[in-house]
Design a protein around this motif. Structure first.
Motif, PDB file in Angstrom:
ATOM      1  N   TYR A 148       0.831  -1.203   0.000  1.00 48.78           N
ATOM      2  CA  TYR A 148       0.000   0.000   0.000  1.00 48.78           C
ATOM      3  C   TYR A 148       0.867   1.255   0.000  1.00 48.78           C
ATOM      4  N   LYS A 155       2.777   6.823  -6.753  1.00 53.70           N
ATOM      5  CA  LYS A 155       1.870   7.909  -7.134  1.00 53.70           C
ATOM      6  C   LYS A 155       2.569   9.266  -6.966  1.00 53.70           C
ATOM      7  N   ILE A 159       3.636  12.095  -9.771  1.00 54.70           N
ATOM      8  CA  ILE A 159       3.261  13.510  -9.686  1.00 54.70           C
ATOM      9  C   ILE A 159       4.503  14.385  -9.845  1.00 54.70           C
ATOM     10  N   SER A 166       1.270  20.489  -7.927  1.00 50.25           N
ATOM     11  CA  SER A 166       0.053  21.128  -7.431  1.00 50.25           C
ATOM     12  C   SER A 166       0.324  21.815  -6.100  1.00 50.25           C
ATOM     13  N   ILE A 167      -0.520  21.587  -5.113  1.00 49.52           N
ATOM     14  CA  ILE A 167      -0.340  22.362  -3.884  1.00 49.52           C
ATOM     15  C   ILE A 167       0.875  21.918  -3.094  1.00 49.52           C
ATOM     16  N   LEU A 193      -3.265  12.247   1.683  1.00 49.32           N
ATOM     17  CA  LEU A 193      -4.148  11.845   0.581  1.00 49.32           C
ATOM     18  C   LEU A 193      -5.409  11.155   1.105  1.00 49.32           C
ATOM     19  N   GLU A 194      -5.273  10.345   2.142  1.00 47.80           N
ATOM     20  CA  GLU A 194      -6.445   9.653   2.689  1.00 47.80           C
ATOM     21  C   GLU A 194      -7.457  10.634   3.289  1.00 47.80           C
ATOM     22  N   ASP A 197     -10.256  11.782   1.060  1.00 42.02           N
ATOM     23  CA  ASP A 197     -11.392  10.878   0.902  1.00 42.02           C
ATOM     24  C   ASP A 197     -12.241  10.822   2.162  1.00 42.02           C
ATOM     25  N   ARG A 200     -15.165  13.285   2.723  1.00 38.48           N
ATOM     26  CA  ARG A 200     -16.444  12.988   2.073  1.00 38.48           C
ATOM     27  C   ARG A 200     -17.437  12.392   3.087  1.00 38.48           C
TER      28      ARG A 200
ATOM     29  N   MET B   1      -6.388   5.641  -0.667  1.00 38.99           N
ATOM     30  CA  MET B   1      -6.254   7.030  -1.067  1.00 38.99           C
ATOM     31  C   MET B   1      -7.073   7.346  -2.318  1.00 38.99           C
ATOM     32  N   SER B   2      -8.122   6.605  -2.515  1.00 43.69           N
ATOM     33  CA  SER B   2      -9.022   6.963  -3.606  1.00 43.69           C
ATOM     34  C   SER B   2     -10.423   6.558  -3.199  1.00 43.69           C
ATOM     35  N   GLU B  60     -14.922  15.932  -7.903  1.00 38.67           N
ATOM     36  CA  GLU B  60     -14.491  14.561  -8.218  1.00 38.67           C
ATOM     37  C   GLU B  60     -15.663  13.627  -8.511  1.00 38.67           C
ATOM     38  N   LEU B  90      -4.779  24.377 -14.440  1.00 36.46           N
ATOM     39  CA  LEU B  90      -5.130  23.573 -13.275  1.00 36.46           C
ATOM     40  C   LEU B  90      -4.355  24.044 -12.067  1.00 36.46           C
ATOM     41  N   TYR B  91      -3.202  24.570 -12.358  1.00 42.65           N
ATOM     42  CA  TYR B  91      -2.395  25.068 -11.278  1.00 42.65           C
ATOM     43  C   TYR B  91      -1.480  26.107 -11.883  1.00 42.65           C
ATOM     44  N   GLU B 105      -6.326  25.089  -7.775  1.00 42.58           N
ATOM     45  CA  GLU B 105      -5.602  24.033  -7.087  1.00 42.58           C
ATOM     46  C   GLU B 105      -6.522  22.863  -6.753  1.00 42.58           C
ATOM     47  N   GLY B 108      -6.452  21.053  -9.756  1.00 42.39           N
ATOM     48  CA  GLY B 108      -5.146  20.405  -9.854  1.00 42.39           C
ATOM     49  C   GLY B 108      -5.085  19.137  -9.009  1.00 42.39           C
ATOM     50  N   LEU B 109      -5.643  19.222  -7.810  1.00 47.30           N
ATOM     51  CA  LEU B 109      -5.678  18.054  -6.926  1.00 47.30           C
ATOM     52  C   LEU B 109      -6.534  16.936  -7.526  1.00 47.30           C
ATOM     53  N   ASN B 111      -7.040  16.444 -10.527  1.00 50.49           N
ATOM     54  CA  ASN B 111      -6.303  15.916 -11.671  1.00 50.49           C
ATOM     55  C   ASN B 111      -5.260  14.888 -11.237  1.00 50.49           C
ATOM     56  N   ILE B 112      -4.461  15.243 -10.231  1.00 51.12           N
ATOM     57  CA  ILE B 112      -3.415  14.292  -9.838  1.00 51.12           C
ATOM     58  C   ILE B 112      -4.020  13.066  -9.163  1.00 51.12           C
ATOM     59  N   ARG B 113      -5.214  13.207  -8.612  1.00 51.05           N
ATOM     60  CA  ARG B 113      -5.870  12.043  -8.022  1.00 51.05           C
ATOM     61  C   ARG B 113      -6.623  11.220  -9.074  1.00 51.05           C
ATOM     62  N   GLY B 114      -6.641  11.744 -10.312  1.00 52.60           N
ATOM     63  CA  GLY B 114      -7.272  10.994 -11.398  1.00 52.60           C
ATOM     64  C   GLY B 114      -8.774  11.192 -11.509  1.00 52.60           C
TER      65      GLY B 114
END
Lengths: 579, 160
Positions: A148, A155, A159, A166-167, A193-194, A197, A200, B1-2, B60, B90-91, B105, B108-109, B111-114
């Protein structure tokens, strides 16, 4: 020869904050000046409007803080008119407020503050198997296999390779003040990153109780959502079950990710237990009322003033005290009719702009004169810190058991003394501690709500004083709210059914205030003095302390460049507004 | 992470701060669009204000996303600006990001997360006045119907 460095704007916060700091020859900060470089003006917009609609304007004062301004606004009207809200409504509000804390603090930690401590690029060098071992040691969080973490690493690599950081792009990667091993960096980046999600699930409470998302609804006298277990449009059994599930997910993330990460990262930065204290004075307006929303003796977070770190002598501040609760503009770009030296209580507050600063673009502010769009709020002529540290100290000092246990757990795990809480580290730990307390309270408030519903107490709205014909000709009120970043107050004056005056004193105005009529600095300014910098051109140490306050400039001041846009933005060619 | 949600939403997102006159033109355009469209439609109109990162969840979940916003493209005030997916930055680099998490941004986020929406459009207007206040400038007001017209044209394609 002293040097003054400038950070304008402070990155990763809402809106514009400028810090100017004077360094001595050893690169230690001897003086700091905090300036809001955009003007505020919400008060002018609210005058003359219907008090029942004020929340809809007030919530737009800040893109991130919509909920807290809405609550402070409706509470100010309820206070002015003596409106009591039903018990179920109070529980629903407490659920929304507790959710806001958990959501906001987790996002602040991972998305705003972590990047000051976590070197994202360094995580590429990590051994995912070691990260996996660390994760399994610190908590039961299931996302913990070497594979994991290797996936996350790939990933991040992709990037970085694509050039689209990005940020992540706007930081000081490789700075010598980053101390975490690559494996801990990988752990934190994964949870960054988690958390995206997780939010949400965490926002479902607001979507349900507010009726819509974004920008949920609010109402003076209660909450807009009725309770009816047999209705499709009300709070019913299905929605209650979604809320319960959302609460479980919030508590699990705090217990298994946020708190363990804090305790895993902090040991590498223990010197920040002696950096960034500032004032040692703290103020809370209090939060989470019991049955009666105006009875401060039943608040979970007490209403408190703490002076000079003295936890044995807590005072209870009265926000309606004209002599003690005052805002000064001596060093702020405003005029008062009574002159620059006086303080005004918010009910008498004036909002007349008076920009006397240099014409942009400029190199340095004239810090010996007026230098900020923030006023200087003071309690009994004393500058105060507001926010998580103030609240945790207030709960700790008033004997809240779980807070005491959590504070002691952090101190013993990190092997630091109680005096270390007055610091950047202490502020950061306090944010995590109260997140845990409020996340657990979500479950308590939920259970209480279910009990009320079962007992048939389903009223969520008190409309007795909705009609202006029932109001006194003149009334004034105070709306409290402990926003995630600190004590927020809305003071309203109602005359003939309309708003005659409206003043907000927001957390970042307390913390980010400029000097006052006595030359006393605000909390940010005081907190930076004595901080030694590794490299003044990469002022990471300043960011760490300022971010520990969780500044939100968009509501401390307003979203407009008062004096035109800076050259940098024009040069980008295309710029979608919303900062 | 998705997340495992299918991006199926069709959203028109009005952005901006309505307390800063033309800064809130995206939200005003959204209201005008709402009034013209009537009730029967397959897509959502959302007032995104200046919520920043909180909007990532909505972005998303979209397969179709139309953004209405104030845009500074260095054009005369009131100019309508339409950008396709490829044209939206995007950024926009370090200078812009020094403020806060901008909506670019957020994109952009995503985008990088797909999860960048498959169909992405932006329609905006060059603002004239972003001072404190709730009324938008007459210059921008005159351009709003054009934004609504172009929006409806895009939405017509969505329905096919």
């Amino acid at each position: 020869m002293t040097e003054r460095i400038v950070i304008d704007p402070i990155t990763r916060i809402e809106g514009h904050l400028r810090i100017e700091a004077t360094l001595d020859q050893s690169n230690t900060i001897t003086e700091a000046f905090s300036s809001g470089t955009m003007v505020r003006g919400i008060e002018k917009i609210l005058r003359g409007r219907d008090p029942r609609e004020a929340w809809a304007f007030a919530q737009r004062a800040c893109g991130v803080c919509t909920t807290v301004h809405s609550f402070a606004s409706i509470r100010s009207v309820e206070d002015a008119l003596g409106i009591k809200i039903p018990k179920a409504a109070n529980l629903i509000r407490n659920l929304m407020i507790a959710q806001q804390y958990v959501h906001d603090h987790v996002m602040h930690f991972y998305h705003l503050h972590a990047l000051d401590w976590v070197d994202v690029v360094s995580c590429l060098k990590a051994d995912p198997a070691v990260t996996s071992t660390i994760q399994q040691k610190i908590s039961a969080w299931p996302n913990s296999s070497p594979g994991y973490f290797a996936d996350v690493q790939r990933k991040v690599q992709s990037i970085v390779d694509s050039g689209q950081l990005s940020i992540f792009a706007n930081a000081y990667w490789g700075h010598p003040a980053y101390k975490l091993p690559p494996e801990v960096n990988l752990l934190a980046v994964t949870h960054y990153l988690e958390a995206l999600d997780w939010q949400r699930d965490a926002t479902k409470i607001h979507t349900i109780f507010g009726g819509k998302n974004p920008h949920p609804n609010f109402v003076v006298g209660g909450v807009p959502m009725p309770i009816d277990l047999n209705s499709d449009t009300a709070l019913n059994a299905e929605r209650l079950s979604i809320i319960s599930d959302s609460i479980n997910k919030m508590i699990t993330f705090v217990d298994q990710v946020y708190i363990p990460d804090l305790l895993a990262i902090a040991p590498y930065y223990l010197e920040y237990g002696g950096i960034g204290e500032g004032l040692g004075n703290f103020l809370t307006w209090g939060e989470f009322p019991g049955e009666d929303n105006s009875d401060i003796s039943k608040f979970l977070v007490p209403r408190a003033v703490i002076l000079n770190r003295d936890l044995a002598n807590i005072q209870v501040p009265n926000p309606n005290d004209f002599a003690k609760m005052q805002e000064y503009i001596t060093r702020s770009w405003y005029n008062y009719k009574g002159g620059d030296q006086i303080g005004l209580h918010p009910w008498q507050g004036e909002t007349e702009f008076n920009y006397t600063g240099p014409k942009p673009p400029y190199e340095l502010l004239e810090v010996e004169k007026k230098y900020s769009w923030l006023k200087a709020p003071r309690w009994a002529e004393t500058p105060m810190e507001v926010g998580p540290l103030a609240r945790v100290l207030a709960m700790y000092a008033s004997g809240h058991e779980q807070t005491k246990e959590l504070v002691n757990l952090v101190l013993s795990t990190l092997k630091i003394p109680i005096t270390a809480v007055f610091s950047t580290l202490g502020r950061t730990a306090a944010r995590a501690i109260e997140t845990k307390v409020f996340a657990d309270m979500l479950r308590t408030y939920y259970n209480d709500l279910v009990t009320e519903i079962k007992a048939g107490n389903t009223q969520t709205y008190n409309g007795e004083k909705w009609e202006p014909s029932t109001w006194p000709r003149r009334a004034q009120g105070f709306g409290y709210m402990e926003a995630p970043r600190g004590a927020l107050g809305h003071w309203i004056v109602i005359a003939n059914g309309k708003i005659e005056n409206y003043q907000m004193v927001v957390p970042t105005t307390w913390n980010g205030s400029p000097r006052d009529h006595n030359g006393k600095p605000g909390a940010y300014e005081a907190s930076l003095v004595g901080t030694k910098m590794a490299d003044p051109n990469s002022p990471l140490e300043i960011l760490r302390t300022i971010h520990s306050f969780d500044p939100c400039m968009a509501c401390a001041i307003h979203m407009v460049d008062a004096e035109g846009k800076d050259a940098g933005e024009v040069a980008t060619g295309l710029d979608i507004y919303h900062r | 992470m998705s997340h495992d949600l299918l991006p199926v939403r069709k959203v028109v997102l009005g952005l901006g701060n309505t307390l800063n006159r033309d800064e809130g033109l995206g939200v005003q355009a959204l209201k005008m669009l709402d009034a013209q469209l009537g009730k029967k439609r397959e897509f959502e109109l959302l007032d995104g204000g200046v919520l920043g990162l909180n909007l990532l969840m909505i972005v998303e979940e979209c397969r179709h996303l139309l953004i209405l916003d104030a845009v500074n493209a260095g054009k005369p005030a009131g100019t309508v600006i339409e950008l396709t997916k490829e044209q939206i930055p995007l950024y926009a680099g370090v200078k812009l990001s020094q403020h806060q998490i901008t909506f670019q941004e957020v994109l952009g986020l995503a985008n990088i997360r797909g999860y960048l929406p498959e169909h992405l459009h932006l329609i905006g207007i060059q603002p004239k006045d972003i001072s404190v206040g709730i009324e938008i400038s007459a210059t921008v007001e005159r351009a709003l119907p054009e934004v609504v017209k172009r929006s409806i044209s895009i939405l017509n394609h969505w329905e096919n």
